[in-house]
Design a protein around this motif. Structure first.
Motif, PDB file in Angstrom:
ATOM      1  N   GLU A 256      31.388  47.293  42.061  1.00 32.11           N
ATOM      2  CA  GLU A 256      31.751  47.448  40.655  1.00 32.11           C
ATOM      3  C   GLU A 256      32.742  48.592  40.471  1.00 32.11           C
ATOM      4  OE1 GLU A 256      27.969  45.727  38.148  1.00 32.11           O
ATOM      5  OE2 GLU A 256      28.002  47.879  38.575  1.00 32.11           O
ATOM      6  N   ALA A 257      33.074  49.234  41.580  1.00 29.45           N
ATOM      7  CA  ALA A 257      34.056  50.326  41.538  1.00 29.45           C
ATOM      8  C   ALA A 257      35.000  50.196  42.726  1.00 29.45           C
ATOM      9  CB  ALA A 257      33.363  51.688  41.566  1.00 29.45           C
ATOM     10  N   ILE A 258      36.262  50.509  42.503  1.00 26.28           N
ATOM     11  CA  ILE A 258      37.306  50.472  43.526  1.00 26.28           C
ATOM     12  C   ILE A 258      37.818  51.903  43.695  1.00 26.28           C
ATOM     13  CG2 ILE A 258      39.549  49.464  44.168  1.00 26.28           C
ATOM     14  CD1 ILE A 258      38.918  47.415  41.756  1.00 26.28           C
ATOM     15  N   VAL A 259      38.233  52.270  44.893  1.00 28.79           N
ATOM     16  CA  VAL A 259      38.866  53.570  45.106  1.00 28.79           C
ATOM     17  C   VAL A 259      40.264  53.341  45.666  1.00 28.79           C
ATOM     18  CG1 VAL A 259      38.779  55.805  46.264  1.00 28.79           C
ATOM     19  CG2 VAL A 259      36.653  54.708  45.537  1.00 28.79           C
ATOM     20  N   ASN A 260      41.249  53.926  44.994  1.00 31.11           N
ATOM     21  CA  ASN A 260      42.639  53.842  45.453  1.00 31.11           C
ATOM     22  C   ASN A 260      43.417  54.955  44.751  1.00 31.11           C
ATOM     23  OD1 ASN A 260      45.036  52.895  46.640  1.00 31.11           O
ATOM     24  ND2 ASN A 260      44.447  50.762  46.363  1.00 31.11           N
ATOM     25  N   ALA A 261      44.714  55.054  45.007  1.00 33.03           N
ATOM     26  CA  ALA A 261      45.536  56.058  44.333  1.00 33.03           C
ATOM     27  C   ALA A 261      45.565  55.790  42.829  1.00 33.03           C
ATOM     28  CB  ALA A 261      46.955  56.027  44.902  1.00 33.03           C
ATOM     29  N   TYR A 262      45.647  56.859  42.037  1.00 35.10           N
ATOM     30  CA  TYR A 262      45.585  56.734  40.582  1.00 35.10           C
ATOM     31  C   TYR A 262      46.613  55.747  40.017  1.00 35.10           C
ATOM     32  CZ  TYR A 262      45.340  58.069  35.657  1.00 35.10           C
ATOM     33  OH  TYR A 262      45.198  58.040  34.296  1.00 35.10           O
ATOM     34  N   PRO A 263      47.869  55.753  40.495  1.00 34.91           N
ATOM     35  CA  PRO A 263      48.820  54.778  39.950  1.00 34.91           C
ATOM     36  C   PRO A 263      48.386  53.330  40.179  1.00 34.91           C
ATOM     37  CG  PRO A 263      49.984  56.530  41.094  1.00 34.91           C
ATOM     38  CD  PRO A 263      48.535  56.704  41.416  1.00 34.91           C
ATOM     39  N   TYR A 264      47.703  53.052  41.310  1.00 36.98           N
ATOM     40  CA  TYR A 264      47.192  51.708  41.541  1.00 36.98           C
ATOM     41  C   TYR A 264      46.089  51.379  40.539  1.00 36.98           C
ATOM     42  CZ  TYR A 264      49.674  50.915  45.946  1.00 36.98           C
ATOM     43  OH  TYR A 264      50.641  50.706  46.894  1.00 36.98           O
ATOM     44  N   ALA A 265      45.299  52.392  40.144  1.00 34.55           N
ATOM     45  CA  ALA A 265      44.220  52.177  39.179  1.00 34.55           C
ATOM     46  C   ALA A 265      44.785  51.728  37.840  1.00 34.55           C
ATOM     47  CB  ALA A 265      43.400  53.453  39.020  1.00 34.55           C
ATOM     48  N   THR A 266      45.778  52.470  37.324  1.00 33.80           N
ATOM     49  CA  THR A 266      46.343  52.107  36.029  1.00 33.80           C
ATOM     50  C   THR A 266      47.106  50.777  36.105  1.00 33.80           C
ATOM     51  OG1 THR A 266      48.270  53.510  36.518  1.00 33.80           O
ATOM     52  CG2 THR A 266      46.492  54.482  35.225  1.00 33.80           C
ATOM     53  N   ASP A 267      47.694  50.489  37.259  1.00 40.40           N
ATOM     54  CA  ASP A 267      48.388  49.210  37.439  1.00 40.40           C
ATOM     55  C   ASP A 267      47.389  48.046  37.382  1.00 40.40           C
ATOM     56  OD1 ASP A 267      51.002  47.799  38.482  1.00 40.40           O
ATOM     57  OD2 ASP A 267      49.362  47.022  39.712  1.00 40.40           O
ATOM     58  N   PHE A 268      46.236  48.218  38.030  1.00 33.90           N
ATOM     59  CA  PHE A 268      45.188  47.181  38.024  1.00 33.90           C
ATOM     60  C   PHE A 268      44.693  46.940  36.602  1.00 33.90           C
ATOM     61  CE2 PHE A 268      40.750  45.849  38.298  1.00 33.90           C
ATOM     62  CZ  PHE A 268      40.783  44.841  39.251  1.00 33.90           C
ATOM     63  N   ILE A 269      44.449  48.025  35.864  1.00 32.16           N
ATOM     64  CA  ILE A 269      43.941  47.900  34.493  1.00 32.16           C
ATOM     65  C   ILE A 269      44.968  47.202  33.609  1.00 32.16           C
ATOM     66  CG2 ILE A 269      43.215  49.201  32.453  1.00 32.16           C
ATOM     67  CD1 ILE A 269      42.212  51.366  34.503  1.00 32.16           C
ATOM     68  N   ALA A 270      46.243  47.609  33.739  1.00 31.75           N
ATOM     69  CA  ALA A 270      47.295  46.997  32.929  1.00 31.75           C
ATOM     70  C   ALA A 270      47.453  45.508  33.256  1.00 31.75           C
ATOM     71  CB  ALA A 270      48.613  47.722  33.169  1.00 31.75           C
ATOM     72  N   GLU A 271      47.306  45.163  34.536  1.00 31.04           N
ATOM     73  CA  GLU A 271      47.410  43.749  34.924  1.00 31.04           C
ATOM     74  C   GLU A 271      46.289  42.932  34.293  1.00 31.04           C
ATOM     75  OE1 GLU A 271      48.644  42.368  39.046  1.00 31.04           O
ATOM     76  OE2 GLU A 271      46.510  41.841  39.068  1.00 31.04           O
ATOM     77  N   ARG A 272      45.082  43.508  34.242  1.00 31.96           N
ATOM     78  CA  ARG A 272      43.964  42.799  33.601  1.00 31.96           C
ATOM     79  C   ARG A 272      44.247  42.606  32.110  1.00 31.96           C
ATOM     80  NH1 ARG A 272      43.614  42.886  37.977  1.00 31.96           N
ATOM     81  NH2 ARG A 272      44.290  40.768  37.545  1.00 31.96           N
ATOM     82  N   ARG A 273      44.780  43.664  31.466  1.00 33.72           N
ATOM     83  CA  ARG A 273      45.101  43.576  30.038  1.00 33.72           C
ATOM     84  C   ARG A 273      46.154  42.503  29.793  1.00 33.72           C
ATOM     85  NH1 ARG A 273      48.643  48.317  28.476  1.00 33.72           N
ATOM     86  NH2 ARG A 273      50.044  46.968  29.660  1.00 33.72           N
ATOM     87  N   ASP A 274      47.215  42.506  30.599  1.00 33.29           N
ATOM     88  CA  ASP A 274      48.314  41.562  30.397  1.00 33.29           C
ATOM     89  C   ASP A 274      47.880  40.115  30.629  1.00 33.29           C
ATOM     90  OD1 ASP A 274      49.820  43.793  29.917  1.00 33.29           O
ATOM     91  OD2 ASP A 274      50.825  43.805  31.877  1.00 33.29           O
ATOM     92  N   ARG A 275      46.883  39.921  31.495  1.00 31.04           N
ATOM     93  CA  ARG A 275      46.413  38.556  31.804  1.00 31.04           C
ATOM     94  C   ARG A 275      45.187  38.156  30.996  1.00 31.04           C
ATOM     95  NH1 ARG A 275      47.069  38.048  38.443  1.00 31.04           N
ATOM     96  NH2 ARG A 275      49.302  38.574  38.505  1.00 31.04           N
ATOM     97  N   GLY A 276      44.773  39.003  30.052  1.00 33.51           N
ATOM     98  CA  GLY A 276      43.597  38.694  29.242  1.00 33.51           C
ATOM     99  C   GLY A 276      42.309  38.713  30.042  1.00 33.51           C
ATOM    100  N   GLU A 277      42.249  39.583  31.072  1.00 45.21           N
ATOM    101  CA  GLU A 277      41.074  39.649  31.943  1.00 45.21           C
ATOM    102  C   GLU A 277      40.405  41.019  31.888  1.00 45.21           C
ATOM    103  OE1 GLU A 277      42.943  36.661  35.395  1.00 45.21           O
ATOM    104  OE2 GLU A 277      42.852  38.831  35.732  1.00 45.21           O
ATOM    105  N   CYS A 278      40.452  41.655  30.715  1.00 48.74           N
ATOM    106  CA  CYS A 278      39.890  43.008  30.601  1.00 48.74           C
ATOM    107  C   CYS A 278      38.395  43.025  30.894  1.00 48.74           C
ATOM    108  CB  CYS A 278      40.141  43.574  29.204  1.00 48.74           C
ATOM    109  SG  CYS A 278      41.732  44.441  29.074  1.00 48.74           S
TER     110      CYS A 278
END
Length: 390
Positions: free
Chosen positions: A105-127
């Motif tokens: 339920e948690a991922i660890v990666n560099a912070y920019p990858y974290a915000t990129d993942f979140i934004a991708e979920r938002r853009d695809r309606g998968e929040c």
């Protein structure tokens, strides 16, 4: 490692010790914001990675997803061996499948990858993943890998790396908004401006709440009481892990100081690693080892066992060797020796300050190991240098 599959490695490419041995690197850079390792996903009630470890030990949290065959994954597992992990492909799709499949339920990666993942979920309606919003979880790791660079194959001329470094520096220092400069606002020529243009710097874009409130009432339920008890246990576990972390950091500082003192017994040092010339370092490495440019574990241990500086504890030596012999080859080469030495800046300053306060006779006694190996001419130069210092 022996055959280059590509000429260049672009993107958020961590600068790590093993990679420095196999690749050329441009000047390091950090994207706007945070480049440190960060947790993100759907897990809640977690403050940081130490808290995650404590909750995993209690069975309250699942393993965290890490990108397989990555420098940051190897570093994190070495730095936090008690962290339970589940390896997935190091892509947004791989991490998404890890959460959807119930592996983490948690991922660890560099912070920019974290915000990129979140934004991708938002853009695809998968929040919402498995009915839970996704977001950045707790605090980023306060130490470890954080610098990025462009990796260049050693098969490429050094001039290629220097040229890329030049233009990276130009673009990184190009200030948007300076009307008289080369990067007026809106030009898109600044790396900062280009990165910010993604619009993906909001970790709360999917409505994630770290500590959600699931209900309210005037009575404390049995579940709440149990939660308080568990919280106290977790708090004690966190205190224990913090104490152990502080203790480990103190041990590393003690080992580095002893290492620098031993170097200072053989060669003259300044207040930073940069004051020691490559020629002196090469001689010191040959002095420690067998003259082939490499040092075995037994040779390093024998060099450190100096009765004038006191005995080195076995656990301290094993920790030192584990850090220096990063590739587990059983030998430390010149690159590994210099990389470790470059991490001892504070210790160089401290030891150099202590030496500066010594009398001439104390300095001679401290450097007796070095003096025994000096020629007459070198000894006269040393004495002249000591007189100038006074």
């Amino acid at each position: 490692r022996t055959v280059a599959r590509t000429d260049m490695y672009w993107s958020l490419y961590y600068v790590s010790t093993p990679r420095q041995r196999w690749n050329q690197f441009t000047i390091p850079y950090k994207p706007p914001g945070n480049g440190a390792l960060t947790m993100y996903g759907t897990a809640t009630e977690v403050r940081d990675l130490d808290d995650m470890i404590a909750q995993q030990a209690e069975g309250a949290q699942k393993p965290v997803c890490l990108g397989s065959s990555t420098a940051y994954g190897a570093y994190l597992q070495a730095a936090l061996p008690d962290l339970q992990v589940y390896e997935t492909p190091n892509t947004n799709a791989g991490f998404l499948e890890g959460i959807r499949g119930g592996h983490c339920e948690a991922i660890v990666n560099a912070y920019p990858y974290a915000t990129d993942f979140i934004a991708e979920r938002r853009d695809r309606g998968e929040c919402g993943i498995n009915g839970k919003p996704v977001g950045v979880i707790g605090s980023s790791l306060g130490f470890g890998l954080s610098q990025f660079a462009v990796g260049v194959s050693r098969e490429q001329p050094v001039a290629v790396t220097e040229a890329i470094s030049y233009w990276l520096n130009v673009l990184m220092t190009c200030a948007p908004g300076d009307a008289e400069g080369a990067c007026p606002e809106g030009s898109g020529l600044s790396l900062f401006e280009q990165y910010s243009a993604y619009g993906r710097d909001d970790p709360a874009a999917c409505g994630y709440v770290q500590y959600p409130v699931e209900g309210a009432g005037n009575k404390i339920s049995n579940g709440a009481i149990a939660g308080i008890v568990v919280g106290c246990v977790v708090l004690l576990a966190i205190v224990f892990f913090v104490i152990m972390h502080i203790k480990r950091r103190a041990e590393m500082q003690r080992i580095r100081e002893r290492f620098v003192k031993q170097v200072a017994r053989n060669i003259t040092i300044g207040d930073s690693p940069n004051t020691v010339s490559a020629e002196k370092l090469a001689k010191e490495i040959d002095h420690i080892g067998s003259g082939n440019g490499k040092i075995t574990k037994a040779e390093l241990k024998a060099w450190l066992q100096d009765e004038k500086l006191g005995k080195v504890e076995e656990k301290d030596f094993e920790l030192l060797w584990a850090v220096m012999d990063a590739d587990k080859s059983g030998e430390v080469d010149a690159v590994q020796f210099c990389v470790y030495l470059s991490c001892c800046g504070n210790e160089f300053e401290k030891v150099h300050g202590e030496l500066a306060k010594m009398t001439k006779s104390q300095k001679v006694q401290f450097a007796s190991q070095r003096i025994c190996s000096l020629s007459k001419g070198e000894l006269e130069m040393l004495e002249e240098q000591e007189e100038n210092d006074e």
